[in-house]
Scaffold this active site. Structure first.
Site, PDB file in Angstrom:
ATOM      1  N   CYS A  55       0.830  -1.216   0.000  1.00 52.65           N
ATOM      2  CA  CYS A  55       0.000   0.000   0.000  1.00 52.65           C
ATOM      3  C   CYS A  55       0.855   1.253   0.000  1.00 52.65           C
ATOM      4  O   CYS A  55       0.350   2.350  -0.235  1.00 52.65           O
ATOM      5  CB  CYS A  55      -0.949   0.008   1.199  1.00 52.65           C
ATOM      6  SG  CYS A  55      -0.092   0.059   2.770  1.00 52.65           S
TER       7      CYS A  55
ATOM      8  N   CYS B 181      -2.483  -2.981   8.711  1.00 56.00           N
ATOM      9  CA  CYS B 181      -2.165  -1.618   9.176  1.00 56.00           C
ATOM     10  C   CYS B 181      -1.689  -1.669  10.632  1.00 56.00           C
ATOM     11  O   CYS B 181      -0.783  -0.926  11.015  1.00 56.00           O
ATOM     12  CB  CYS B 181      -3.390  -0.715   9.050  1.00 56.00           C
ATOM     13  SG  CYS B 181      -4.288  -0.933   7.500  1.00 56.00           S
TER      14      CYS B 181
HETATM   15 FE1  FES Z   1      -1.559   0.395   4.248  1.00 56.41          FE
HETATM   16 FE2  FES Z   1      -3.383   0.744   6.044  1.00 56.41          FE
HETATM   17  S1  FES Z   1      -3.694   0.503   3.928  1.00 56.41           S
HETATM   18  S2  FES Z   1      -1.260   0.628   6.338  1.00 56.41           S
END
Ligand code: FES
Length: 124
Positions: free
Chosen positions: A35, A104
Protein backbone atom coordinates in the site's frame (compact mmCIF):
# COMPACT_ATOMS: atom_id res chain seq x y z
CA UNK A 1 -22.66 -2.57 11.55
CA UNK A 2 -20.24 0.31 11.07
CA UNK A 3 -17.05 -0.64 9.29
CA UNK A 4 -14.87 1.03 11.91
CA UNK A 5 -15.32 1.07 15.68
CA UNK A 6 -15.78 4.33 17.55
CA UNK A 7 -12.29 3.90 19.00
CA UNK A 8 -10.74 3.60 15.53
CA UNK A 9 -12.57 6.75 14.43
CA UNK A 10 -11.56 8.58 17.61
CA UNK A 11 -7.85 7.72 17.25
CA UNK A 12 -7.95 8.47 13.52
CA UNK A 13 -9.58 11.88 13.99
CA UNK A 14 -7.71 12.77 17.20
CA UNK A 15 -4.44 10.82 17.09
CA UNK A 16 -2.42 10.83 20.33
CA UNK A 17 1.34 11.40 20.42
CA UNK A 18 1.80 12.68 16.87
CA UNK A 19 5.16 14.30 16.19
CA UNK A 20 8.90 13.92 16.41
CA UNK A 21 11.30 13.48 19.35
CA UNK A 22 14.48 15.24 18.27
CA UNK A 23 16.77 13.52 20.80
CA UNK A 24 15.04 10.14 20.68
CA UNK A 25 16.81 7.10 22.16
CA UNK A 26 15.34 4.84 19.50
CA UNK A 27 13.84 5.52 16.08
CA UNK A 28 12.15 2.99 13.84
CA UNK A 29 10.74 3.35 10.37
CA UNK A 30 8.78 0.70 8.54
CA UNK A 31 6.65 0.54 5.44
CA UNK A 32 4.24 -1.70 3.67
CA UNK A 33 5.35 -2.33 0.11
CA UNK A 34 1.84 -3.12 -1.11
CA UNK A 35 0.00 0.00 0.00
CA UNK A 36 3.04 2.28 0.23
CA UNK A 37 2.18 3.46 3.75
CA UNK A 38 5.04 4.48 6.05
CA UNK A 39 5.25 4.73 9.83
CA UNK A 40 8.00 6.26 11.94
CA UNK A 41 8.23 5.81 15.73
CA UNK A 42 10.37 7.77 18.19
CA UNK A 43 11.09 6.53 21.73
CA UNK A 44 12.50 8.30 24.74
CA UNK A 45 13.71 5.75 27.26
CA UNK A 46 14.90 6.33 30.78
CA UNK A 47 15.98 3.48 33.05
CA UNK A 48 14.31 0.99 30.72
CA UNK A 49 10.98 2.82 30.93
CA UNK A 50 9.43 4.40 27.85
CA UNK A 51 8.98 7.93 29.10
CA UNK A 52 7.83 9.40 25.79
CA UNK A 53 6.79 8.17 22.39
CA UNK A 54 5.79 9.98 19.24
CA UNK A 55 4.92 8.89 15.72
CA UNK A 56 4.55 10.11 12.17
CA UNK A 57 2.38 8.03 9.88
CA UNK A 58 1.97 8.66 6.20
CA UNK A 59 -0.81 6.22 5.61
CA UNK A 60 -4.41 5.19 5.84
CA UNK A 61 -6.81 5.91 8.68
CA UNK A 62 -6.35 2.47 10.23
CA UNK A 63 -2.58 2.93 10.25
CA UNK A 64 -2.96 6.29 11.98
CA UNK A 65 -5.40 4.87 14.54
CA UNK A 66 -3.12 1.85 15.09
CA UNK A 67 -0.02 3.97 15.66
CA UNK A 68 -1.91 6.26 18.01
CA UNK A 69 -3.24 3.35 20.06
CA UNK A 70 0.14 1.58 20.03
CA UNK A 71 1.85 4.66 21.49
CA UNK A 72 -0.78 4.82 24.23
CA UNK A 73 -0.22 1.14 25.03
CA UNK A 74 3.54 1.47 25.54
CA UNK A 75 3.87 4.94 27.06
CA UNK A 76 5.15 4.70 30.63
CA UNK A 77 5.74 0.96 30.25
CA UNK A 78 8.99 -1.01 30.63
CA UNK A 79 10.91 -1.79 27.45
CA UNK A 80 10.38 -5.52 28.02
CA UNK A 81 6.61 -5.02 27.94
CA UNK A 82 6.75 -2.91 24.77
CA UNK A 83 8.73 -5.67 23.09
CA UNK A 84 5.79 -8.01 23.65
CA UNK A 85 3.28 -5.71 21.98
CA UNK A 86 1.52 -7.46 19.11
CA UNK A 87 -0.59 -6.08 16.31
CA UNK A 88 -3.42 -8.22 17.66
CA UNK A 89 -3.30 -6.37 20.99
CA UNK A 90 -3.36 -3.04 19.14
CA UNK A 91 -6.35 -4.11 17.04
CA UNK A 92 -8.15 -5.44 20.12
CA UNK A 93 -7.56 -2.19 22.00
CA UNK A 94 -9.20 -0.43 19.04
CA UNK A 95 -12.23 -2.76 19.38
CA UNK A 96 -11.23 -4.49 16.17
CA UNK A 97 -10.25 -3.70 12.61
CA UNK A 98 -11.73 -5.14 9.41
CA UNK A 99 -9.76 -8.24 8.30
CA UNK A 100 -8.32 -6.54 5.24
CA UNK A 101 -7.06 -3.70 7.48
CA UNK A 102 -5.19 -5.90 9.96
CA UNK A 103 -1.93 -5.27 8.09
CA UNK A 104 -2.16 -1.62 9.18
CA UNK A 105 -1.86 -2.69 12.82
CA UNK A 106 1.13 -4.84 11.85
CA UNK A 107 2.93 -1.65 10.82
CA UNK A 108 2.50 -0.28 14.37
CA UNK A 109 3.94 -3.44 15.92
CA UNK A 110 6.86 -3.42 13.49
CA UNK A 111 7.59 0.29 13.96
CA UNK A 112 7.80 -0.11 17.74
CA UNK A 113 9.99 -3.20 17.47
CA UNK A 114 12.24 -1.44 14.99
CA UNK A 115 12.61 1.59 17.32
CA UNK A 116 13.41 -0.77 20.22
CA UNK A 117 16.07 -2.53 18.12
CA UNK A 118 17.59 0.85 17.32
CA UNK A 119 17.63 1.65 21.06
CA UNK A 120 19.26 -1.70 21.92
CA UNK A 121 21.89 -1.31 19.20
CA UNK A 122 22.82 2.19 20.44
CA UNK A 123 23.14 0.91 24.00
CA UNK A 124 25.83 -1.58 23.01
FE1 FES B 1 -1.56 0.39 4.25
FE2 FES B 1 -3.38 0.74 6.04
S1 FES B 1 -3.69 0.50 3.93
S2 FES B 1 -1.26 0.63 6.34
Amino acid sequence: MALYSEKVMDHFLHPRNVGVIEDADGVGEVGNAKCGDIMKMYLKIDNDIITDVKFETFGCGSAIASSSMATELIKGKPVAQARELTNKAVAEALDGLPDYKMHCSVLAEEAIHSALEDYESKKK
